[in-house]
Design a protein around this motif. Structure first.
Motif, mmCIF file in Angstrom:
data_model
loop_
_atom_site.group_PDB
_atom_site.id
_atom_site.type_symbol
_atom_site.label_atom_id
_atom_site.label_comp_id
_atom_site.label_asym_id
_atom_site.label_seq_id
_atom_site.Cartn_x
_atom_site.Cartn_y
_atom_site.Cartn_z
ATOM 1 N N SER A 100 0.849 -1.362 0.006
ATOM 2 C CA SER A 100 0.073 0.025 0.008
ATOM 3 C C SER A 100 0.799 1.119 0.100
ATOM 4 O O SER A 100 1.953 1.240 0.596
ATOM 5 N N GLU A 101 0.556 2.656 -0.677
ATOM 6 C CA GLU A 101 1.027 3.725 -0.555
ATOM 7 C C GLU A 101 0.386 4.818 0.338
ATOM 8 O O GLU A 101 0.359 5.779 0.059
ATOM 9 N N LYS A 102 -0.850 4.328 1.006
ATOM 10 C CA LYS A 102 -1.819 5.070 1.732
ATOM 11 C C LYS A 102 -1.408 5.243 3.217
ATOM 12 O O LYS A 102 -1.162 4.156 3.785
ATOM 13 N N TYR B 159 8.533 -7.544 3.038
ATOM 14 C CA TYR B 159 7.613 -7.232 1.991
ATOM 15 C C TYR B 159 7.897 -5.792 1.302
ATOM 16 O O TYR B 159 7.763 -5.684 0.098
ATOM 17 N N ALA B 160 8.132 -4.996 2.257
ATOM 18 C CA ALA B 160 8.365 -3.494 1.884
ATOM 19 C C ALA B 160 9.762 -3.216 1.113
ATOM 20 O O ALA B 160 9.761 -2.560 -0.131
ATOM 21 N N PHE B 161 10.848 -4.296 1.488
ATOM 22 C CA PHE B 161 11.932 -4.301 0.688
ATOM 23 C C PHE B 161 11.693 -4.849 -0.848
ATOM 24 O O PHE B 161 12.315 -4.452 -1.773
ATOM 25 N N TYR C 261 9.703 2.291 -1.018
ATOM 26 C CA TYR C 261 10.428 3.457 -0.133
ATOM 27 C C TYR C 261 9.686 4.361 0.747
ATOM 28 O O TYR C 261 10.106 4.847 1.767
ATOM 29 N N LYS C 262 8.497 4.791 0.122
ATOM 30 C CA LYS C 262 7.359 5.559 0.980
ATOM 31 C C LYS C 262 6.999 5.051 2.095
ATOM 32 O O LYS C 262 7.086 6.062 3.165
ATOM 33 N N PHE C 263 6.932 3.559 2.198
ATOM 34 C CA PHE C 263 6.508 3.281 3.592
ATOM 35 C C PHE C 263 7.759 3.232 4.517
ATOM 36 O O PHE C 263 7.517 3.374 5.501
ATOM 37 N N ILE C 264 8.849 2.787 3.953
ATOM 38 C CA ILE C 264 9.908 2.891 4.778
ATOM 39 C C ILE C 264 10.394 4.436 5.331
ATOM 40 O O ILE C 264 10.468 4.562 6.656
ATOM 41 N N ILE D 88 19.757 5.307 -1.439
ATOM 42 C CA ILE D 88 20.763 5.713 -2.700
ATOM 43 C C ILE D 88 19.969 5.596 -3.974
ATOM 44 O O ILE D 88 19.741 6.577 -4.559
ATOM 45 N N GLU D 89 19.020 4.431 -4.191
ATOM 46 C CA GLU D 89 18.160 4.530 -5.450
ATOM 47 C C GLU D 89 17.328 5.702 -5.490
ATOM 48 O O GLU D 89 16.673 5.926 -6.663
ATOM 49 N N ASN D 90 16.676 6.160 -4.384
ATOM 50 C CA ASN D 90 15.801 7.283 -4.433
ATOM 51 C C ASN D 90 16.466 8.519 -4.121
ATOM 52 O O ASN D 90 15.617 9.691 -3.856
ATOM 53 N N GLY D 91 17.468 8.764 -4.034
ATOM 54 C CA GLY D 91 18.225 9.852 -3.856
ATOM 55 C C GLY D 91 18.125 10.693 -2.629
ATOM 56 O O GLY D 91 18.061 12.026 -2.422
ATOM 57 N N ASP D 92 17.937 10.036 -1.457
ATOM 58 C CA ASP D 92 17.617 10.498 -0.238
ATOM 59 C C ASP D 92 18.588 10.727 0.691
ATOM 60 O O ASP D 92 19.155 9.835 1.292
#
Length: 421
Positions: free
Chosen positions: A104-106, A134-136, A141-144, A208-212
Motif C-alpha cells: 500500500s502507498e496510503k 515485503y516492503a523491501f 520506499y515511501k513506507f520505509i 541511494i536508489e531514491n536519492g534521499d
C-alpha cells in the motif's frame, strides 16, 4: 453457502482462541471493543463488557448480530468464520496481511495498521515474512520513509565491548509489552532490528536508489564505527563490521548516477571522535566502490571518486609527514638538548605513535610534540586494486596508490615503534 454452528460453546471456544492470539487478555479485547464503538473506556464499562463476553465465550449466550461487525474488525476474521466456529473461511477486508500493508502507498492504511493493539507489525506471516521483508521486496520506499519519519525505525549505535567497539544498526520503538496468554509474541522482527545490521544496509540501498540524502545522513551511511574509537579499536584483532561491506550495497552505490549521491559519497566529511578528537574521512568503503566502477566501465563516475581520493590522500600525507618531521626539533627545543645527545636517541622512537588498521584503511598518528602542543591525524586512506580503466584513469590510479604507499612508509621513519596492524 456455509453452515452456522448451532453449538454456542464451540463458537465461544473459537472466539476465545482467536482473542488469546491477538490480545494479551480478554479484558484488553473488551476495552478495544468499547473504543471501536465510541464508548468511553473506564473500569465500570470494562467490567460490564467483560461480563457480557464471558457469557458468549463460555457458550451460555449466542453472539449477537450487532456484535459481528465489531468482532470481525477487531479479530480480522469474517462473520462467516465466526458463525461457523472456524469451519468456513471467507476473505475479508478486516483480515489485514503484511503483504497488503507493505504494498500500500496510503498513509492512513499504514497508520491504522501500526496502531493495532495486537502489534501485527512485529509478526511474521505464514511465509515467515514480516511487513519489512515485503516492503523491501516491493521497494516501497515511501513506507520505509514513513516508518523513519514517525520514529518506528531509527538509527542506533550499540557498544559491543567484548568484540572491539561500536556497531551501527537500526531499531524499532514498537515492542511487545508482555507475554501473551498461553503463547509468546513473535519476536523475529524484533531480533532482526536489534541484532543485525542488515536492516540498516537495506534502508541505505533504497535511499541511494531514491536519492534521499537526509536518510543517508541519519543512518551514517559513509561511516564505520571504528572511527569513533580512535586508537582504542584501530589495532583490535577482532572485527564485527564485515557485513557493512554488503556487496549489493556497494554495487548499488557504484552504479548510481545521481549527482547528489555521487557528491555525498565522494566528498570528505569531518566528525568528532572519542575524547572530542576531530577526524576527516572519506566514505568507509570508497576503495571497493571505485574497483567495482572500474570493473564495470563506470569510468566517468570513477574519475570523480579517484580525483577526490587523490586530493584526500595527498593532504593526509603532507600533514602526517609534517608532524613527524617537526616532532624531533620541537622535542629537542623543549628539553634543551641536541639531536646528537644520547638522551634524544633513547627517546626519539617514542615521539610519535602510529597505528594502522589494514582492514578498514584507517591511520592514526599522534605526538605530544606538535607545533601547538599535541598533534594528531585520524583518517582513512584510499587505494585501488582494479587494473581496468582508460589510459588516463590508470595513471591517476597509479598516483593514488603511490601516495597511499607513501603514507604507510612514514611508519618506517619512526624507529622502534611497535607494529599495531
Amino acid at each position: 453457502m456455509f453452515s452456522i454452528e448451532k453449538n454456542n460453546q464451540k463458537i465461544g471456544a473459537y472466539l476465545r482462541k482467536i482473542i488469546n492470539k491477538r490480545y494479551e487478555s480478554e479484558r484488553q479485547f473488551c476495552q478495544a471493543y468499547l473504543r471501536l464503538q465510541g464508548i468511553k473506556v473506564n473500569d465500570e464499562e470494562t467490567r460490564k463488557m467483560q461480563n457480557r463476553f464471558s457469557q458468549i465465550l463460555n457458550g451460555k449466550k449466542a453472539i449477537q448480530t450487532y456484535d459481528l461487525p465489531f468482532v470481525s474488525e477487531l479479530l480480522g476474521v469474517s462473520c462467516e468464520e465466526i458463525l461457523s466456529a472456524g469451519k468456513h473461511y471467507e476473505p475479508t477486508a478486516n483480515h489485514i496481511t503484511n503483504y497488503e500493508i507493505a504494498k500500500s502507498e496510503k498513509r492512513s492504511v499504514w497508520e491504522k495498521y501500526l496502531q493495532r493493539e495486537d502489534k501485527l507489525f512485529l509478526n511474521c506471516d505464514e511465509y515467515c515474512k514480516t511487513v519489512l521483508d515485503y516492503a523491501f521486496e516491493f521497494k516501497n520506499y515511501k513506507f520505509i520513509q514513513y516508518l523513519i519519519e514517525k520514529g518506528y525505525i531509527s538509527f542506533e549505535s550499540y557498544n559491543y565491548v567484548e568484540t572491539g567497539g561500536l556497531c551501527f544498526l537500526a531499531d524499532t520503538t514498537i515492542k511487545p509489552d508482555m507475554r501473551r496468554q498461553n503463547n509468546y509474541p513473535d519476536l523475529s522482527l524484533q531480533s532482526e532490528l536489534n541484532f543485525s545490521s542488515e536492516l540498516r544496509i537495506k534502508i541505505l540501498m533504497l535511499a541511494i536508489e531514491n536519492g534521499d540524502i537526509s536518510v543517508l545522513e541519519a543512518m551514517k551511511a559513509r561511516i564505520i564505527p571504528e572511527i569513533y574509537q580512535k586508537s582504542y579499536a584501530l589495532h583490535c584483532g577482532g572485527d564485527i563490521f564485515k557485513d557493512s561491506r554488503e556487496p549489493a550495497f556497494l554495487e548499488t552505490l557504484a552504479f548510481c548516477e545521481d549527482e547528489k549521491i555521487i557528491d555525498y559519497f565522494s566528498d570528505e566529511y569531518t566528525i568528532n571522535c572519542i575524547v572530542n578528537d576531530e577526524g576527516t574521512f572519506m566514505f568507509a568503503f570508497i576503495s571497493e566502490v571505485i574497483d567495482i566502477m572500474l570493473d564495470n566501465q563506470k569510468y566517468a563516475t570513477a574519475e570523480i571518486y579517484i580525483e577526490r581520493a587523490i586530493k584526500h590522500n595527498k593532504k593526509t600525507y603532507e600533514k602526517m609527514s609534517r608532524i613527524i618531521r617537526n616532532a624531533n626539533p620541537i622535542y629537542c627545543k623543549m628539553y634543551h638538548i641536541e639531536p646528537t645527545d644520547e638522551q634524544y636517541n633513547q627517546k626519539k622512537s617514542r615521539l610519535c605513535t602510529y597505528y594502522y588498521n589494514s582492514f578498514n584503511n584507517i591511520v592514526y598518528l599522534f605526538t605530544h610534540f606538535g607545533e601547538n602542543g599535541d598533534a594528531k591525524v585520524l583518517t582513512n586512506i584510499v587505494s585501488v586494486k582494479s587494473k581496468n580503466g582508460t589510459a588516463s584513469l590508470k595513471e591517476r590510479v597509479f598516483e593514488l596508490n603511490r601516495i597511499h604507499d607513501d603514507i604507510l612508509s612514514l611508519k618506517s621513519e619512526l624507529e622502534g615503534n611497535n607494529d599495531w596492524e
